[in-house]
Design an enzyme around this catalytic site. Structure first.
Site, PDB file in Angstrom:
ATOM      1  N   GLY A 263       0.817  -1.211   0.000  1.00 59.28           N
ATOM      2  CA  GLY A 263       0.000   0.000   0.000  1.00 59.28           C
ATOM      3  C   GLY A 263       0.844   1.251   0.000  1.00 59.28           C
ATOM      4  N   ALA A 264       1.965   1.209  -0.743  1.00 55.62           N
ATOM      5  CA  ALA A 264       2.949   2.293  -0.679  1.00 55.62           C
ATOM      6  C   ALA A 264       2.836   3.283  -1.825  1.00 55.62           C
ATOM      7  CB  ALA A 264       4.360   1.702  -0.650  1.00 55.62           C
TER       8      ALA A 264
ATOM      9  N   TYR B 205     -15.478  -3.397   9.586  1.00 54.67           N
ATOM     10  CA  TYR B 205     -14.105  -2.884   9.562  1.00 54.67           C
ATOM     11  C   TYR B 205     -13.444  -3.081  10.925  1.00 54.67           C
ATOM     12  CZ  TYR B 205     -10.238   0.447   8.961  1.00 54.67           C
ATOM     13  OH  TYR B 205      -8.997   1.039   8.894  1.00 54.67           O
TER      14      TYR B 205
END
Length: 378
Positions: free
Chosen positions: A70-71, A248
């Site tokens: 997720g960079a 979540y």
């Protein structure tokens, strides 16, 4: 007008009105300030015990190989940039090679503006949308890193909607509810492919690190903690009692509990693990509801007004991505982080803390969680 204001009775009325407006403003904003302090928003910059810790305090990472999922945006991109600045070989992972390559270019351009080099930054693929993609990505990353990874930062994730909405319900191609499928099952499917790489790089003097971004939202998980019945909804239909916030929170609670279990499993192989809450960060994670009408969710009148007020308070409590990246950078680089037991949970900035959900330390739930996950991902 001056004569009117000079009258004592008018002056008193004006003063009272001003005080009333001021008091109303304070009462309106106070919940946001309290939320920001409690959940790692901008107020935490001035109130946390490590409020002076910044990226410049991170030690050199020269000679280390670090993988960041997720960079390509948000705190993941900031984290990868700062690790590159510290001399690490950074594998910048995105859902596809094009996104990762663009992020690498952005990192190199950012460092070049300050006269720094980022020659050891390279793109990688960590698509966690399905189990198969996650496994394939893990195998490819293991080969790319030569079988050795000093630090794996699991930063990728999704949050489809806000609070008690049901607009964000969805299932993955594997049939799992999206929050648990992407954030938990698929992400750890990738991590399982890389356990050997972490073990190969770790030593008693310098353990390798698995740093997992979780969330304080885990406290919003249902009373039973992890709702296994939500994992694979019957017929792909939204389960009874489902809300995005609860789903979540349940996925993040599972993430924190499994990270602790994995730390115990890998301790003998000199792999240290931790999970963390980065803070209330304004980032791409909220793209599922920001800028959309999802927050309305069929509400009208007072209900709609109250929900708008809650979202406004949340927005006022948020902090920046640069601050949100600090805790994972602290955990990924410092010796102080390693002083905490493996499997610890951290809050901003780098403060170990017990997760405040009554099921967070439930041994029976954790045992079932480990069993269920391994049956799916291994």
């Amino acid at each position: 007008m001056s004569k009117l204001l000079a009258r004592p009775d008018v002056t008193r009325l004006a003063l009272r009105a001003a005080l009333g407006v001021g008091a109303a403003c304070i009462l309106a904003v106070a919940p946001s300030l309290l939320l920001s302090h409690a959940a790692g928003g901008w107020v935490t910059k001035y109130t946390n015990k490590r409020r002076r810790w910044r990226t410049g305090h991170a030690p050199s990472q020269a000679g280390k190989t670090v993988v960041v999922t997720g960079a390509t945006s948000g705190i993941g991109l900031i984290t990868a940039t700062e690790l590159a600045r510290k001399g690490a070989r950074v594998v910048v992972c995105g859902r596809d090679l094009a996104k990762a390559t663009a992020a690498v270019k952005a990192i190199k351009e950012s460092l070049a503006t300050s006269g720094e080099s980022a020659a050891a930054v390279e793109p990688g693929v960590a698509d966690i949308s399905t189990l198969a993609a996650a496994r394939k990505g893990g195998e490819a990353l293991a080969a790319q890193c030569g079988g050795r990874i000093d630090t794996l930062i699991m930063n990728a994730g999704i949050h489809n909607n806000f609070g008690d909405s049901t607009n964000g319900f969805g299932i993955t191609k594997d049939g799992f509810e999206e929050h648990v499928g992407v954030n938990f099952l698929n992400h750890f499917a990738l991590a399982h492919q890389l356990k050997g790489c972490l073990a190969a790089a770790g030593s008693a003097a310098a353990p390798s690190r698995l740093v997992v971004v979780s969330s304080m939202a885990a406290v919003t998980a249902p009373e039973e903690g992890v709702v296994f019945e939500w994992w694979r909804p019957a017929g792909g239909s939204m389960p009874v009692g489902y809300t995005d916030g609860a789903a979540y929170g349940s996925a993040k609670l599972a993430t924190t509990m499994y990270t602790e279990a994995l730390g115990e499993e890998l301790a003998s192989q000199h792999v240290w693990t931790c999970s963390l809450h980065p803070g209330i960060v304004s980032s791409g994670l909220q793209r599922g509801y920001k800028g959309s009408d999802h927050w309305k969710d069929g509400r009208t009148g007072l209900s709609l007004l109250l929900r708008w007020y809650r979202m406004t308070l949340f927005g006022l409590a948020e902090t920046t991505g640069s601050f949100g990246a600090l805790t994972q950078l602290f955990c990924a680089t410092t010796s102080e982080a390693l002083a905490a037991p493996t499997g610890s949970y951290f809050v901003p900035v780098g403060v170990p803390q017990r997760l405040k959900h009554k099921k967070a330390s439930d041994a029976a739930l954790r045992l079932r969680l480990v069993k269920e996950l391994k049956a799916i991902v291994d």
